[in-house]
Motif scaffolding. Structure first.
Motif, PDB file in Angstrom:
ATOM      1  N   ARG A 147      -8.016  -6.304  -2.857  1.00  0.00           N
ATOM      2  CA  ARG A 147      -7.636  -7.323  -1.867  1.00  0.00           C
ATOM      3  C   ARG A 147      -6.768  -6.704  -0.774  1.00  0.00           C
ATOM      4  O   ARG A 147      -6.095  -7.399  -0.040  1.00  0.00           O
ATOM      5  CB  ARG A 147      -6.876  -8.460  -2.569  1.00  0.00           C
ATOM      6  N   HIS A 148      -6.794  -5.396  -0.684  1.00  0.00           N
ATOM      7  CA  HIS A 148      -5.955  -4.678   0.262  1.00  0.00           C
ATOM      8  C   HIS A 148      -6.597  -3.340   0.604  1.00  0.00           C
ATOM      9  O   HIS A 148      -7.529  -2.886  -0.069  1.00  0.00           O
ATOM     10  CB  HIS A 148      -4.562  -4.435  -0.330  1.00  0.00           C
ATOM     11  N   ASP A 189      -2.322 -10.380   0.041  1.00  0.00           N
ATOM     12  CA  ASP A 189      -1.120 -10.953  -0.560  1.00  0.00           C
ATOM     13  C   ASP A 189       0.134 -10.643   0.254  1.00  0.00           C
ATOM     14  O   ASP A 189       1.044 -11.468   0.359  1.00  0.00           O
ATOM     15  CB  ASP A 189      -0.947 -10.446  -1.997  1.00  0.00           C
ATOM     16  N   ARG A 190       0.194  -9.446   0.843  1.00  0.00           N
ATOM     17  CA  ARG A 190       1.373  -9.033   1.612  1.00  0.00           C
ATOM     18  C   ARG A 190       1.032  -7.756   2.372  1.00  0.00           C
ATOM     19  O   ARG A 190       0.037  -7.087   2.089  1.00  0.00           O
ATOM     20  CB  ARG A 190       2.572  -8.786   0.699  1.00  0.00           C
TER      21      ARG A 190
END
Length: 230
Positions: free
Chosen positions: A87-88, A112-113
């Protein structure tokens, strides 16, 4: 082709969101051009632009678009979570430009960040022992490091900290030193505003953070230089 970093594409985070929803190779292949244009290629530009800035500043950190970026594919061979894609996307700049060295800048752009870290992450047993011994035997030096980082708005991350003092350091009574010795990593982090990843100002932001974190790099490098090579 290398170029100055102008920012991640406006669809970089939406791409990660869509990839996280679909999580299949067919969808990814259909949207590979979007991935490369919005996320991967700009990340390569970011790494190489930072490398030029760090070379000019004598920071001892470098990388390139071929060696520094981690794959977006997950290694699921031994994982319970079989989702094929992260996811990154992330990258490392290191002293020799590979992912194998210690004392690095890590950049993470994720669903997420988004953050950066200057890290001695999972140092080998000999280096970790030497770092712990440096804290125990030269506490003033270590406390000066912590005070310098604090003045720069940074503090050591406690992620992965051991619950008990490691063997051989039970005699360390001062609370701040005992806590530091329980670290498995020595890391400072900088949160990146996801809204700020789309322009060239991100380069200055990351250079500023790394310069503020340089005392941690210097501390670790001084210790590393005295640890015998395997």
């Amino acid at each position: 082709m290398a170029g100055a970093f102008d920012g991640f594409g406006q669809k970089a985070i939406p791409f990660l969101k869509a990839l996280d929803f679909h999580q299949n190779r067919e969808w990814f292949q259909e949207n590979r051009d979007l991935f490369e244009r919005e996320l991967r290629d700009p990340f390569g530009d970011l790494v190489e632009t930072l490398s030029e800035r760090f070379a000019a500043a004598g920071m001892g950190l470098r990388g390139d678009r071929k060696k520094s970026l981690f794959r977006i594919n997950r290694d699921v061979r031994f994982a319970k979570d079989k989702r094929p894609y992260n996811r990154h996307l992330s990258a490392i700049l290191s002293p020799d430009g590979t992912k194998m060295e210690q004392g690095v800048l890590f950049v993470y752009i994720g669903l997420d960040r988004c953050f950066a870290g200057v890290a001695w992450w999972q140092p080998g047993p000999a280096l970790l022992l030497a770092m712990r011994q440096a804290i125990a035997t030269r506490p003033g030096e270590f406390r000066t490091l912590i005070a310098t980082l604090k003045k720069a708005g940074l503090e050591l991350d406690t992620e992965g900290c051991m619950k008990r003092t490691p063997r051989g350091f039970e005699h360390v009574a001062e609370a701040d030193l005992a806590v530091a010795i329980r670290n498995r990593h020595f890391v400072v982090r900088h949160a990146i505003d996801p809204a700020g990843i789309h322009g060239p100002a991100l380069v200055d932001e990351l250079v500023d953070f790394t310069l503020r974190a340089k005392p941690l790099l210097d501390w670790g490098r001084a210790i590393e230089g005295k640890v015998p090579k395997d």
